[in-house]
Design an enzyme around this catalytic site. Sequence first.
Site, PDB file in Angstrom:
ATOM      1  N   TYR A   1     -18.358 -31.719   5.702  1.00  0.00           N
ATOM      2  CA  TYR A   1     -18.515 -32.569   6.877  1.00  0.00           C
ATOM      3  C   TYR A   1     -19.889 -33.246   6.779  1.00  0.00           C
ATOM      4  O   TYR A   1     -20.737 -32.873   5.973  1.00  0.00           O
ATOM      5  CB  TYR A   1     -18.430 -31.746   8.162  1.00  0.00           C
ATOM      6  CG  TYR A   1     -17.053 -31.225   8.461  1.00  0.00           C
ATOM      7  CD1 TYR A   1     -16.141 -32.010   9.166  1.00  0.00           C
ATOM      8  CD2 TYR A   1     -16.646 -29.960   8.049  1.00  0.00           C
ATOM      9  CE1 TYR A   1     -14.870 -31.539   9.456  1.00  0.00           C
ATOM     10  CE2 TYR A   1     -15.384 -29.486   8.315  1.00  0.00           C
ATOM     11  CZ  TYR A   1     -14.491 -30.274   9.022  1.00  0.00           C
ATOM     12  OH  TYR A   1     -13.243 -29.813   9.299  1.00  0.00           O
TER      13      TYR A   1
ATOM     14  N   ARG B   1      -7.760 -28.835  25.817  1.00  0.00           N
ATOM     15  CA  ARG B   1      -6.405 -28.547  25.358  1.00  0.00           C
ATOM     16  C   ARG B   1      -5.550 -28.107  26.541  1.00  0.00           C
ATOM     17  O   ARG B   1      -5.931 -27.213  27.293  1.00  0.00           O
ATOM     18  CB  ARG B   1      -6.440 -27.444  24.296  1.00  0.00           C
ATOM     19  CG  ARG B   1      -7.049 -27.922  22.981  1.00  0.00           C
ATOM     20  CD  ARG B   1      -7.347 -26.763  22.068  1.00  0.00           C
ATOM     21  NE  ARG B   1      -7.585 -27.203  20.703  1.00  0.00           N
ATOM     22  CZ  ARG B   1      -8.109 -26.440  19.761  1.00  0.00           C
ATOM     23  NH1 ARG B   1      -8.459 -25.206  20.034  1.00  0.00           N
ATOM     24  NH2 ARG B   1      -8.285 -26.903  18.547  1.00  0.00           N
TER      25      ARG B   1
ATOM     26  N   GLY C   1      -1.906 -27.341   5.190  1.00  0.00           N
ATOM     27  CA  GLY C   1      -2.891 -26.506   5.876  1.00  0.00           C
ATOM     28  C   GLY C   1      -2.237 -25.343   6.589  1.00  0.00           C
ATOM     29  O   GLY C   1      -2.240 -24.217   6.119  1.00  0.00           O
TER      30      GLY C   1
ATOM     31  N   PRO D   1      -8.447 -28.030   2.748  1.00  0.00           N
ATOM     32  CA  PRO D   1      -9.506 -27.122   3.216  1.00  0.00           C
ATOM     33  C   PRO D   1      -9.358 -26.819   4.699  1.00  0.00           C
ATOM     34  O   PRO D   1      -9.127 -27.713   5.506  1.00  0.00           O
ATOM     35  CB  PRO D   1     -10.788 -27.918   2.940  1.00  0.00           C
ATOM     36  CG  PRO D   1     -10.350 -29.354   2.904  1.00  0.00           C
ATOM     37  CD  PRO D   1      -8.968 -29.349   2.365  1.00  0.00           C
ATOM     38  N   THR D   2      -9.456 -25.541   5.043  1.00  0.00           N
ATOM     39  CA  THR D   2      -9.442 -25.113   6.448  1.00  0.00           C
ATOM     40  C   THR D   2     -10.556 -24.086   6.636  1.00  0.00           C
ATOM     41  O   THR D   2     -10.844 -23.295   5.736  1.00  0.00           O
ATOM     42  CB  THR D   2      -8.100 -24.493   6.851  1.00  0.00           C
ATOM     43  OG1 THR D   2      -7.843 -23.336   6.045  1.00  0.00           O
ATOM     44  CG2 THR D   2      -6.964 -25.482   6.679  1.00  0.00           C
ATOM     45  N   GLY D   3     -11.158 -24.074   7.799  1.00  0.00           N
ATOM     46  CA  GLY D   3     -12.314 -23.210   8.038  1.00  0.00           C
ATOM     47  C   GLY D   3     -11.946 -21.819   8.514  1.00  0.00           C
ATOM     48  O   GLY D   3     -10.884 -21.586   9.085  1.00  0.00           O
TER      49      GLY D   3
ATOM     50  N   ARG E   1       6.360 -29.262   6.110  1.00  0.00           N
ATOM     51  CA  ARG E   1       6.919 -27.916   6.253  1.00  0.00           C
ATOM     52  C   ARG E   1       7.991 -27.592   5.215  1.00  0.00           C
ATOM     53  O   ARG E   1       8.421 -26.438   5.116  1.00  0.00           O
ATOM     54  CB  ARG E   1       7.533 -27.753   7.653  1.00  0.00           C
ATOM     55  CG  ARG E   1       6.556 -28.001   8.795  1.00  0.00           C
ATOM     56  CD  ARG E   1       5.516 -26.903   8.901  1.00  0.00           C
ATOM     57  NE  ARG E   1       4.646 -27.106  10.032  1.00  0.00           N
ATOM     58  CZ  ARG E   1       3.457 -27.707   9.984  1.00  0.00           C
ATOM     59  NH1 ARG E   1       2.997 -28.176   8.809  1.00  0.00           N
ATOM     60  NH2 ARG E   1       2.712 -27.843  11.066  1.00  0.00           N
TER      61      ARG E   1
ATOM     62  N   LYS F   1     -11.410 -38.046   3.430  1.00  0.00           N
ATOM     63  CA  LYS F   1     -10.287 -37.507   4.196  1.00  0.00           C
ATOM     64  C   LYS F   1     -10.360 -37.966   5.657  1.00  0.00           C
ATOM     65  O   LYS F   1     -11.426 -37.958   6.261  1.00  0.00           O
ATOM     66  CB  LYS F   1     -10.307 -35.973   4.142  1.00  0.00           C
ATOM     67  CG  LYS F   1      -9.071 -35.299   4.707  1.00  0.00           C
ATOM     68  CD  LYS F   1      -9.131 -33.791   4.446  1.00  0.00           C
ATOM     69  CE  LYS F   1      -7.855 -33.108   4.875  1.00  0.00           C
ATOM     70  NZ  LYS F   1      -7.656 -33.164   6.328  1.00  0.00           N
TER      71      LYS F   1
ATOM     72  N   THR G   1     -14.863 -35.016   4.792  1.00  0.00           N
ATOM     73  CA  THR G   1     -14.039 -35.069   6.003  1.00  0.00           C
ATOM     74  C   THR G   1     -14.898 -35.589   7.141  1.00  0.00           C
ATOM     75  O   THR G   1     -15.860 -34.935   7.545  1.00  0.00           O
ATOM     76  CB  THR G   1     -13.481 -33.676   6.343  1.00  0.00           C
ATOM     77  OG1 THR G   1     -12.685 -33.208   5.259  1.00  0.00           O
ATOM     78  CG2 THR G   1     -12.621 -33.734   7.594  1.00  0.00           C
TER      79      THR G   1
ATOM     80  N   GLY H   1      -0.359 -33.344   7.092  1.00  0.00           N
ATOM     81  CA  GLY H   1       0.037 -33.334   8.493  1.00  0.00           C
ATOM     82  C   GLY H   1       1.527 -33.177   8.682  1.00  0.00           C
ATOM     83  O   GLY H   1       2.292 -34.090   8.367  1.00  0.00           O
ATOM     84  N   GLY H   2       1.967 -31.997   9.155  1.00  0.00           N
ATOM     85  CA  GLY H   2       3.366 -31.791   9.501  1.00  0.00           C
ATOM     86  C   GLY H   2       4.285 -31.464   8.353  1.00  0.00           C
ATOM     87  O   GLY H   2       5.515 -31.437   8.528  1.00  0.00           O
TER      88      GLY H   2
ATOM     89  N   HIS I   1      -6.196 -35.116  10.848  1.00  0.00           N
ATOM     90  CA  HIS I   1      -6.809 -33.783  10.978  1.00  0.00           C
ATOM     91  C   HIS I   1      -5.821 -32.783  11.584  1.00  0.00           C
ATOM     92  O   HIS I   1      -6.185 -31.916  12.369  1.00  0.00           O
ATOM     93  CB  HIS I   1      -8.079 -33.850  11.817  1.00  0.00           C
ATOM     94  CG  HIS I   1      -9.116 -32.839  11.418  1.00  0.00           C
ATOM     95  ND1 HIS I   1     -10.292 -33.199  10.831  1.00  0.00           N
ATOM     96  CD2 HIS I   1      -9.150 -31.497  11.505  1.00  0.00           C
ATOM     97  CE1 HIS I   1     -11.018 -32.117  10.581  1.00  0.00           C
ATOM     98  NE2 HIS I   1     -10.325 -31.072  10.978  1.00  0.00           N
TER      99      HIS I   1
ATOM    100  N   SER J   1     -13.232 -25.426   2.381  1.00  0.00           N
ATOM    101  CA  SER J   1     -14.043 -25.970   3.461  1.00  0.00           C
ATOM    102  C   SER J   1     -15.474 -25.450   3.400  1.00  0.00           C
ATOM    103  O   SER J   1     -15.713 -24.310   3.014  1.00  0.00           O
ATOM    104  CB  SER J   1     -13.430 -25.579   4.811  1.00  0.00           C
ATOM    105  OG  SER J   1     -14.279 -25.938   5.881  1.00  0.00           O
TER     106      SER J   1
END
Length: 409
Positions: A137, A172, A343, A87-89, A324, A265, A163, A321-322, A289, A115
Amino acid sequence: MKLENPWKQNPWFESVAVAQRRARKRLPAPVYGALVAGSERGQTVDDNEAAFRELGFAPHVAGQQAKRSMAATVLGQEVALPVLISPTGVQAVHPDGEVAVARAAAARGTIMGLSNFASKSVEEVTATGAATFFQMYWTGDRDVVVQRMQRAHAAGALGLIATLDWSFSMGRDWGSPEIPEKVDVKTMVRMAPKVVTKPRWLYEFGRSGQLPDLTAPNLAPPGGGAPTFFAAYYEWMTTPPPSWEDVAWMREQWAQISGTPFLLKGVCRVDDALRARDAGVSGLSVSNHGGNNLDGTPAAIRMVKPIADAVGHDLEVVTDGGIRRGSDVVKAVALGARAVMIGRAYLWGLAANGQAGVENVLDVLRGGIDSALMGLGVSSIDELTPDHVLVPANFHRDLGALATDEARP
């Protein structure tokens, strides 16, 4: 008047890396930045991918199996390959958003994770026929949490993903991408210089007759309108973090409402995995995440085997995560994961070519999985063991294992 696509070309791509390059060309800088950014210096984002490069294989030269199967059963659902949609928002990369992703998941025989920050409603997504797991959430009070669970169950969700690992950092190093609270005329004028250089993205939304939706319809109260993403985010920020008693309560509420699987998650530690097991969860996702939680957390793949060794006999372990390429999937499954969740990879496919682009990403991963299984000389994804992977010394991170040992009598 029907708009014709002036950029029509061969839409197929041969790798997730190509999908990412196409997404970067197509998307406005703030939109693309929201997809790739991690927290703080991005140390965890980098390690998520780099860790897979440290793992290797020792392929056979002859005697490989002519037929190979990658089918699996994950949280009660039969899937054609061990790759699930994470799930992604707010998927503003394409006007069809989560609906296109769900159709792709259904077409390729896997699970769609939706999500509660999504731009499409749970009712729209389950209507595609995709096996949908609804993600939540810990936001709002308990009555609100139950109401959202009931809505997801009524819509046909076949499982719940809780999650709880999102701490989020505003600092960042490369700067946080600008995300407007809503898209209106004033916002369009202000952001025009960043958007006008991406005519393909504009074309897709123009053809659909809609603007990017930055609301969260799955968080709308009964009879009320959908809050903006930032209003939903504020609700999360002002909700006290959950305890392990809250996790057990969520699991119990979902069991009473639906009786379908409950996945926790964001687990990174062995002691947390044991607590999750004691709370009665059906499965857990080893996840940081996507590098958007606490920077400096190890790559998820480094934590899979210690956690799977601790609880894998009692509940299902997935990871994200990661990832590909298909060989990454094989490495994760060999180290103890039942399946992986993707994701960014599918979001790049969605940006590159809508539903077909997501299907393309899943096909790329399927091809890579098949190649790895062939090289390793196995006929099924179920035959994979840690012995099929070359693991360097000190690769695994058994976080929390010492705390677990010290707690034993």
